[in-house]
Design an enzyme around this catalytic site. Structure first.
Site, short mmCIF file in Angstrom:
data_model
loop_
_atom_site.label_atom_id
_atom_site.label_comp_id
_atom_site.label_asym_id
_atom_site.label_seq_id
_atom_site.Cartn_x
_atom_site.Cartn_y
_atom_site.Cartn_z
N TRP A 323 -61.11 34.80 -36.32
CA TRP A 323 -61.18 35.74 -37.45
C TRP A 323 -62.61 36.01 -37.87
CZ3 TRP A 323 -63.16 35.48 -42.41
CH2 TRP A 323 -62.75 36.48 -43.30
N HIS A 324 -63.46 35.00 -37.74
CA HIS A 324 -64.84 35.14 -38.21
C HIS A 324 -65.71 35.98 -37.28
CE1 HIS A 324 -63.73 31.87 -40.98
NE2 HIS A 324 -64.75 32.28 -41.70
N GLY A 325 -65.31 36.14 -36.04
CA GLY A 325 -66.12 36.98 -35.19
C GLY A 325 -65.77 36.87 -33.71
#
Length: 471
Positions: A323-325
């Site tokens: 989700w963060h990247g």
């Protein structure tokens, strides 16, 4: 547009406040329409074409909310509808955030030489996509009210205070306030005070720590750095990301309160945690509860066998990292927490308590949090590996040198302030003195000083990075 920008502080916010509280004061409908279009303008400021992605998200999720509320009694059809809605939302997210990454992986593994697209990332797409999905899922679960009026869904998804970096807000949290909120002077001034605190955390602290952390992480790409300087850079980034993200959450919560909306807290002094389990109850709480309620519990949570529970945790933390990247660093970062949380669950370490043991548990927690942030900050797994080796003197680097001494002495006061403000000591003092009028005047004066210093810093410096801008 960022909250920590002169454009927002001098132009956007005053204009929106004036029209909301003066021009449209007598009509809640006009206020909501104005806030919706103001939020879309806010989002379109940096890259106008991406506002179409936002509008598409609003229309898709409003439509699916309507359909699923009408077909709720037919379980097969309602499941099909919710699966289609989730697929569309995740498809849009995949297209903009993960397609390039996926193509590069396929190319490196199979040598297919796919044309790797260069797709720009719409700001905050992960935040508003998750928020939009939660609305439809809650309608499907009959835990939220369906809205026939697209205006309400549009304002909920696009409302500018929490649009770019959260907190991720559930529709049920603000459903009533969209139509029936009560703006008060107490809320307005408390909200503005919270905004100022967040602004100062971002501008005065996070931006200052960013200079130090960037120096260490960028230097090690081309040269060796001492053990102490690598630790100094890692600690600086640990403080930077906390004040950057929690500061932005403070600003979002404060702005929401100024307009009569009450968002839930997103941070609760995570660096005082004595276990990784506790850390994730205190860090980015809205994301943690989102994955808990919409992924972990539907998979069975902990109400199943050990192996299944471990699998559930693996899925959640793989997705949390991703989700963060779109980078292997984020996946490894998420999997590191998966391993640590499984160990704590199996050993019951997070439940054990004793004064000396708690100190040791705090050291263990902070150590892994700092190492995790190194992985999170690094450009690649290789970069992270070299940096961590440097922290433990495994690259043949010296223990300390003049570069470390210079940066440390220059930033010592800043580091002390950052560490102290990472603890709830000021919250404790504030609660003890809340009825003291003299302390109240001192607080008011301090807020004015912080606001002036923050704005002066924004005017005088062009360096204003924001870590979560593209999440």
């Amino acid at each position: 547009m960022l909250f920590s920008s002169t454009t927002f502080i001098y132009l956007f916010l005053p204009i929106v406040l004036f029209f909301n509280f003066v021009v449209f004061k007598k009509s809640r409908l006009l206020q909501n329409i104005f806030l919706l279009f103001s939020s879309l303008f806010f989002y379109a400021w940096g890259e106008p074409k991406f506002v179409l992605v936002m509008i598409a998200s609003i229309i898709i999720n409003w439509f699916f909310g309507l359909i699923i509320s009408k077909k709720r009694e037919n379980k097969k059809i309602s499941k099909l509808i919710i699966a289609l809605d989730v697929s569309l939302n995740l498809g849009i997210l995949f297209l903009f955030k993960y397609l390039t990454f996926t193509c590069s992986i396929i190319d490196s593994i199979f040598g297919v030489r796919l044309p790797i697209p260069n797709i720009a990332l719409p700001i905050g797409i992960s935040f508003f996509t998750f928020q939009a999905m939660s609305y439809v899922i809650d309608v499907y679960r009959q835990k939220g009210e369906v809205q026939t009026n697209i205006l309400y869904v549009g304002l909920y998804i696009s409302f500018f205070p929490q649009l770019i970096a959260g907190p991720i807000v559930r529709y049920e949290t603000i459903a009533d306030e969209i139509k029936n909120r009560r703006e008060t002077l107490d809320d307005f001034f408390d909200g503005f005070a919270r905004f100022v605190v967040g602004l100062s955390k971002k501008v005065l602290l996070a931006n200052s720590f960013a200079i130090l952390s960037d120096q260490s992480f960028n230097t090690i790409k081309n040269d060796s750095i001492s053990v102490m300087f690598s630790w100094l850079g890692a600690i600086a980034y640990t403080l930077q990301i906390f004040f950057d993200f929690s500061g932005y959450s403070d600003m979002a919560i404060g702005l929401g309160r100024m307009f009569g909306f009450h968002f839930l807290e997103n941070f609760d002094y995570p660096y005082i945690s004595t276990s990784i389990t506790e850390f994730w109850r205190r860090w980015h709480m809205s994301l943690g509860t989102w994955f808990r309620d919409y992924v972990y519990f539907p998979l069975g949570g902990s109400r199943c066998g050990k192996l299944r529970n471990i699998f559930n945790l693996f899925v959640v933390w793989s997705l949390t990292g991703l989700w963060h990247g779109a980078n292997f660093t984020f996946i490894v970062w998420g999997l590191m927490y998966f391993v640590l949380l499984v160990i704590e669950k199996l050993t019951g370490l997070h439940k054990k308590s004793h004064k000396l043991l708690n100190v040791l548990k705090w050291i263990y927690t902070v150590l892994f949090v700092v190492l995790g942030w190194v992985i999170f900050r690094a450009d690649s797994i290789g970069h992270a590996f070299v940096y961590i080796k440097s922290m433990f003197g495994l690259t043949g680097n010296v223990f300390a040198d003049g570069i470390f001494t210079g940066w440390f002495t220059q930033n010592l006061i800043l580091l002390v302030i950052g560490i102290v403000l990472s603890t709830p000591i000021f919250r404790f003092l504030s609660q003890k003195t809340k009825d003291n009028n003299v302390i109240g005047f001192v607080k008011a004066g301090g807020l004015i000083c912080l606001f002036v210093l923050s704005v002066a810093s924004l005017v005088s410096s062009s360096y204003n990075p924001f870590i979560y801008f593209n999440f």
